[in-house]
Design a protein around this motif. Structure first.
Motif, PDB file in Angstrom:
ATOM      1  N   PRO A 273      25.728  46.285  -3.125  1.00 60.10           N
ATOM      2  CA  PRO A 273      26.866  46.124  -2.216  1.00 60.10           C
ATOM      3  C   PRO A 273      28.113  46.814  -2.767  1.00 60.10           C
ATOM      4  O   PRO A 273      28.359  46.810  -3.977  1.00 60.10           O
ATOM      5  N   ILE A 274      28.888  47.386  -1.890  1.00 58.36           N
ATOM      6  CA  ILE A 274      30.166  47.999  -2.258  1.00 58.36           C
ATOM      7  C   ILE A 274      31.232  47.499  -1.283  1.00 58.36           C
ATOM      8  O   ILE A 274      31.112  47.698  -0.074  1.00 58.36           O
ATOM      9  N   GLU A 275      32.278  46.864  -1.805  1.00 59.77           N
ATOM     10  CA  GLU A 275      33.371  46.403  -0.944  1.00 59.77           C
ATOM     11  C   GLU A 275      34.316  47.566  -0.664  1.00 59.77           C
ATOM     12  O   GLU A 275      34.785  48.233  -1.591  1.00 59.77           O
ATOM     13  N   THR A 276      34.590  47.813   0.611  1.00 59.88           N
ATOM     14  CA  THR A 276      35.537  48.861   0.996  1.00 59.88           C
ATOM     15  C   THR A 276      36.802  48.269   1.632  1.00 59.88           C
ATOM     16  O   THR A 276      37.886  48.816   1.473  1.00 59.88           O
ATOM     17  N   HIS A 277      36.638  47.175   2.369  1.00 62.29           N
ATOM     18  CA  HIS A 277      37.747  46.515   3.048  1.00 62.29           C
ATOM     19  C   HIS A 277      37.688  45.020   2.763  1.00 62.29           C
ATOM     20  O   HIS A 277      36.614  44.467   2.542  1.00 62.29           O
ATOM     21  N   ARG A 278      38.830  44.387   2.817  1.00 62.73           N
ATOM     22  CA  ARG A 278      38.884  42.928   2.771  1.00 62.73           C
ATOM     23  C   ARG A 278      39.772  42.483   3.915  1.00 62.73           C
ATOM     24  O   ARG A 278      40.933  42.859   3.999  1.00 62.73           O
ATOM     25  N   GLY A 279      39.218  41.649   4.795  1.00 68.87           N
ATOM     26  CA  GLY A 279      39.961  41.259   5.982  1.00 68.87           C
ATOM     27  C   GLY A 279      39.700  42.219   7.125  1.00 68.87           C
ATOM     28  O   GLY A 279      38.827  43.092   7.052  1.00 68.87           O
ATOM     29  N   CYS A 280      40.471  42.067   8.183  1.00 69.63           N
ATOM     30  CA  CYS A 280      40.239  42.834   9.405  1.00 69.63           C
ATOM     31  C   CYS A 280      41.533  42.914  10.211  1.00 69.63           C
ATOM     32  O   CYS A 280      42.311  41.951  10.221  1.00 69.63           O
ATOM     33  N   PRO A 281      41.775  44.022  10.911  1.00 75.49           N
ATOM     34  CA  PRO A 281      42.996  44.133  11.710  1.00 75.49           C
ATOM     35  C   PRO A 281      42.892  43.444  13.064  1.00 75.49           C
ATOM     36  O   PRO A 281      43.886  43.333  13.775  1.00 75.49           O
ATOM     37  N   PHE A 282      41.708  42.962  13.420  1.00 75.26           N
ATOM     38  CA  PHE A 282      41.512  42.372  14.737  1.00 75.26           C
ATOM     39  C   PHE A 282      41.607  40.847  14.690  1.00 75.26           C
ATOM     40  O   PHE A 282      41.656  40.255  13.615  1.00 75.26           O
ATOM     41  N   THR A 283      41.623  40.206  15.851  1.00 78.37           N
ATOM     42  CA  THR A 283      41.863  38.764  15.919  1.00 78.37           C
ATOM     43  C   THR A 283      40.791  38.060  16.737  1.00 78.37           C
ATOM     44  O   THR A 283      41.086  37.218  17.587  1.00 78.37           O
ATOM     45  N   CYS A 284      39.529  38.379  16.496  1.00 78.14           N
ATOM     46  CA  CYS A 284      38.432  37.736  17.217  1.00 78.14           C
ATOM     47  C   CYS A 284      38.418  36.237  16.915  1.00 78.14           C
ATOM     48  O   CYS A 284      38.554  35.822  15.764  1.00 78.14           O
ATOM     49  N   THR A 285      38.202  35.426  17.943  1.00 76.27           N
ATOM     50  CA  THR A 285      38.310  33.977  17.784  1.00 76.27           C
ATOM     51  C   THR A 285      37.163  33.375  16.984  1.00 76.27           C
ATOM     52  O   THR A 285      37.290  32.267  16.464  1.00 76.27           O
ATOM     53  N   TYR A 286      36.026  34.056  16.883  1.00 77.52           N
ATOM     54  CA  TYR A 286      34.863  33.501  16.185  1.00 77.52           C
ATOM     55  C   TYR A 286      34.886  33.787  14.679  1.00 77.52           C
ATOM     56  O   TYR A 286      33.983  33.360  13.961  1.00 77.52           O
ATOM     57  N   CYS A 287      35.886  34.495  14.191  1.00 80.66           N
ATOM     58  CA  CYS A 287      35.890  34.979  12.811  1.00 80.66           C
ATOM     59  C   CYS A 287      36.957  34.271  11.982  1.00 80.66           C
ATOM     60  O   CYS A 287      37.960  33.791  12.514  1.00 80.66           O
ATOM     61  N   ASN A 288      36.736  34.231  10.657  1.00 78.64           N
ATOM     62  CA  ASN A 288      37.729  33.589   9.776  1.00 78.64           C
ATOM     63  C   ASN A 288      38.874  34.519   9.387  1.00 78.64           C
ATOM     64  O   ASN A 288      39.901  34.054   8.913  1.00 78.64           O
ATOM     65  N   SER A 289      38.702  35.823   9.564  1.00 79.92           N
ATOM     66  CA  SER A 289      39.729  36.755   9.098  1.00 79.92           C
ATOM     67  C   SER A 289      41.107  36.537   9.733  1.00 79.92           C
ATOM     68  O   SER A 289      42.122  36.612   9.042  1.00 79.92           O
ATOM     69  N   PRO A 290      41.198  36.283  11.059  1.00 84.02           N
ATOM     70  CA  PRO A 290      42.533  36.024  11.613  1.00 84.02           C
ATOM     71  C   PRO A 290      43.222  34.820  10.966  1.00 84.02           C
ATOM     72  O   PRO A 290      44.439  34.837  10.743  1.00 84.02           O
ATOM     73  N   SER A 291      42.446  33.791  10.635  1.00 83.51           N
ATOM     74  CA  SER A 291      43.028  32.628   9.964  1.00 83.51           C
ATOM     75  C   SER A 291      43.477  32.982   8.552  1.00 83.51           C
ATOM     76  O   SER A 291      44.500  32.491   8.067  1.00 83.51           O
ATOM     77  N   GLN A 292      42.707  33.846   7.875  1.00 81.91           N
ATOM     78  CA  GLN A 292      43.121  34.312   6.548  1.00 81.91           C
ATOM     79  C   GLN A 292      44.434  35.080   6.651  1.00 81.91           C
ATOM     80  O   GLN A 292      45.346  34.911   5.823  1.00 81.91           O
ATOM     81  N   THR A 293      44.528  35.937   7.661  1.00 78.99           N
ATOM     82  CA  THR A 293      45.752  36.711   7.867  1.00 78.99           C
ATOM     83  C   THR A 293      46.944  35.784   8.091  1.00 78.99           C
ATOM     84  O   THR A 293      48.018  35.971   7.504  1.00 78.99           O
TER      85      THR A 293
END
Length: 250
Positions: free
Chosen positions: A162-182
């Motif tokens: 595995p290689i990490e390229t990104h952490r988090g996401c610019p989008f705000t999909c309701t099913y994902c934890n990334s918007p809450s992290q943001t």
């Protein structure tokens, strides 16, 4: 029926027949850890808690982190088998915690951690500023059994890294934890959760890990692998010409 049949035996791998709990207890007994840290999401939290409960009488400090404890620290810290909870990213907090423990210093004020004392009182510490992903060391897989490198893809078992390229996401999909992290990182003013590694950093990790582990396949576990500018994506394509291994991505 979503996965093509595969056979680990073709790579000389057989499922273990030993008991998970027994193996865990044996490892604790032989390793004599000073700290046990567990990263969990919601559906693996019960399993992690079950294992920690089996060794709570040994008085080994325990730390639980990951997505679930980040958003439900009040639930995790109530467990008798859990001494600390990490809210947010753990790299900086874990390093500081281990350094303080090694020196015999008080670690009750390590940022990102909820720390429970002997009387059950909880010290809630603020989050620390986010790290620059380019400053992180290359992932070390030496502590894992080499069989962990093998994964199936389309019916064939490959040596994958595995290689990490990104952490988090610019989008705000309701099913994902990334918007809450943001939102969490913004509320605590610790920096943007959505970050990208530079293309030279990704190249450095690829070059080392592909050679060290004789990789046959790459996977990029980004929340959104294509969340690059056109210029960044062209840079990735040019860089990846030097590797040309098949890969899958999120």
């Amino acid at each position: 029926l979503q996965v093509r049949p595969f056979d680990l035996a073709e790579r000389g791998i057989a499922p273990k027949e030993t008991d998970m709990v027994g193996d865990f207890l044996d490892l604790v007994e032989t390793f004599h850890p000073d700290l046990i840290a567990v990263s969990v999401v919601e559906d693996t939290y019960p399993q992690g808690l079950y294992l920690l409960n089996r060794i709570k009488d040994r008085k080994i400090p325990t730390l639980v982190g990951g997505v679930f404890p980040t958003f439900a620290p009040h639930i995790a810290i109530e467990e008798a088998a859990i001494d600390m909870v990490c809210v947010g990213e753990g790299e900086g907090a874990l390093v500081e915690l281990c350094e303080k423990m090694a020196l015999g210093q008080d670690y009750s004020e390590v940022k990102n951690l909820w720390v429970k004392d002997r009387n059950g009182q909880v010290k809630i510490n603020p989050q620390r500023p986010v790290l620059d992903l380019d400053t992180l060391p290359i992932m070390d897989f030496e502590i894992f059994e080499e069989n962990r490198i093998y994964r199936p893809m389309a019916g064939t078992v490959y040596r994958m890294i595995p290689i990490e390229t990104h952490r988090g996401c610019p989008f705000t999909c309701t099913y994902c934890n990334s918007p809450s992290q943001t939102a969490l990182h913004k509320e605590n003013r610790v920096g943007k959760f959505f970050r990208k590694k530079s293309i030279p950093k990704v190249r450095e990790e690829l070059a080392y890990l592909v050679n060290r582990w004789k990789a046959e396949y790459i996977y990029f576990p980004a929340d959104t692998f294509l969340a690059w500018s056109d210029e960044e994506f062209r840079g990735f394509i040019e860089m990846y010409r030097d590797f040309q291994l098949p890969f899958w991505m999120q």
